[in-house]
Each structure stands twice: as structure tokens, then as C-alpha cells.
Design an enzyme around this catalytic site. Structure first.
Site, short mmCIF file in Angstrom:
data_model
loop_
_atom_site.label_atom_id
_atom_site.label_comp_id
_atom_site.label_asym_id
_atom_site.label_seq_id
_atom_site.Cartn_x
_atom_site.Cartn_y
_atom_site.Cartn_z
CE1 TYR A 44 -3.30 2.74 0.01
CE2 TYR A 44 -3.72 2.34 2.33
CZ TYR A 44 -3.99 3.04 1.17
OH TYR A 44 -4.95 4.01 1.17
CD GLU A 93 -1.75 4.87 -6.33
OE1 GLU A 93 -2.38 5.69 -5.64
OE2 GLU A 93 -1.97 3.64 -6.30
#
EC number: 4.2.1.134
Length: 246
Positions: A168, A175
Site C-alpha cells: 500500500y 502514484e
């Protein structure tokens, strides 16, 4: 729309999972369809994983590996849009709004950032989130497939509720860095921006929008991450207690 909310029944950008709610399962036809869908998606992300490995072995470098898996990545990540319909039609007991938010955030990053801003496609940050997504989705879709078949191996369950601890933050970092890398090119080109005057009397600055997307990670990431840690303790401790009682 923040990719931090992005990754069937997802509640975690695909890097963890919310424990499924106890409801009556889908009918036989719906179950068969979901099994096929999840098998296809598992295979698709495996193709992406193999493509990454083969490209790395051929080039001897991890730079610019995005081009080796660009088409299957776009296809299978966009294919996740069907998960919104699964919720809308009630064959998966998840929130339509939450699922749409999470799926669209990944689709947004795939098309509106990485595809649209060609200059970022060689950034190492793209590989960072692609690798995180790939491992996550192979585990996630395998988890759903075996769960639907009522034969869930403990290893997959453990991986589903454990590897997000690394994947994660890894995915979110990739991102954010990719969006950040896109900013100067978006500003220079005016990509997707609408300026006044125009007949609709409406303006939109895509550069500012991307900055807002990045800022939205600040409240979303910790909330989801700690929620997933809570779910991990809950699910895996329940599994251990079940094993001891047998």
C-alpha cells in the site's frame, strides 16, 4: 478523486481488505460468472507480472518497463470497472459509491495521468505503483476466486491481509510521485484545462485539480491504512482461534 482510495469488494485501494459482510451469497449463475471474472482478472495480472519479468531479463534494467506491459495494464485495470456493476446489480455486497470511487481512482491514474502525460511513462515511480498493483491484484483476485469456491488456502488469506503493509505505501508513493512528475507537463501544455471566455462560461484547471488530488491523500491514506491493520488483526486472529478450536 484520489488514487489512494483506488483498488470485487474493495475497501482499501486493493492493498488490504475489509472483511466480507455476512450476507446471503450470490446465486449459482452469478457465482459462476464471478468465478470466471476473477479467474480472468487473475490471469490478466499474471500476464502483466510475467511481462515485467521478461522485459527486465531482456533489458537488464528496470527503467522504462512500462512500455512492455502498457496494453494489458490498461485493459485489465479498465476491466475493473465491471466491479462497479457487480455492486450495482447486487451480486457483490459492497457499496456502489465506495467501489466506484476506488476503481475510478486507479482508472484515472492509468488513463488521465500515465497515458495522457507521455513524459511520465519513463519515470521509475510508474514502475513502483505498477509492481504494487500487480502483486496486489494477483492476490486479491485469487482470494475472491477461492472464496467463491469455498476453498481458500490460508497462504492466500495471509498474503491478502499482510502484504498490503508494504504494498500500500509502495503503491501510494508511486502514484503520488507520478502525479507530481506530470505537473510541469500539464501546466505547460494546458492538458484538459478549459479557460475563459467560452460559450459555457466555465473554466477548469487540470493542474490545480491534480494538486488537489495529491492533497487528498493526506487524510485518506492514514485512515485506510490503519483500518486495514485493524481488519488484519481481526481476520487473522479469528483464523488462529478457529485453528486452535479444531
Amino acid at each position: 478523486m484520489a488514487a489512494a482510495g483506488g483498488a470485487g469488494s474493495r475497501a482499501d485501494n486493493g492493498y488490504g481488505s475489509q472483511q466480507p459482510r455476512r450476507r446471503k451469497g450470490p446465486g449459482a449463475l452469478a457465482t459462476a460468472y464471478l468465478v470466471i471474472y476473477n479467474v480472468v482478472m487473475t490471469a490478466g495480472w499474471l500476464v502483466i507480472a510475467v511481462g515485467l519479468v521478461r522485459a527486465y531479463l531482456a533489458k537488464g534494467s528496470y527503467h522504462s518497463l512500462y512500455y512492455s506491459i502498457e496494453k494489458p495494464l490498461k485493459f485489465f485495470q479498465t476491466g475493473a470497472l465491471l466491479e462497479i456493476l457487480h455492486c450495482a446489480f447486487g451480486i457483490v455486497p459492497s457499496s456502489v459509491v465506495l467501489t466506484a470511487f476506488q476503481v475510478m481512482s486507479r482508472v484515472f491514474l492509468t488513463w488521465a495521468v500515465t497515458h495522457s502525460v507521455k513524459e511520465v511513462q519513463t519515470e521509475d515511480s510508474v514502475l513502483l505503483f505498477v509492481v504494487a498493483w500487480t502483486i496486489t491484484e494477483i492476490i486479491r483476485y485469487s482470494f475472491y476466486t477461492f472464496s467463491l469456491l469455498n476453498h481458500l488456502p490460508y497462504l492466500i488469506k495471509w498474503a491478502r491481509y499482510t502484504l498490503f503493509i508494504v504494498l500500500y505505501p509502495m503503491g501510494v508513493s508511486g502514484e503520488l510521485l507520478t502525479i507530481y512528475a506530470a505537473l510541469p507537463f500539464v501546466r505547460q501544455s494546458g492538458l484538459y484545462s478549459i479557460s475563459l471566455p467560452n460559450k459555457y462560461n466555465f473554466s477548469f484547471d487540470y493542474y490545480t485539480f491534480l494538486i488537489l488530488v495529491m492533497i487528498s491523500y493526506i487524510p485518506i491514506f492514514p485512515q485506510l491504512y490503519f483500518h486495514m491493520l485493524h481488519q488484519r488483526r481481526k481476520v487473522l486472529s479469528h483464523t488462529e482461534e478457529h485453528k486452535k478450536s479444531e
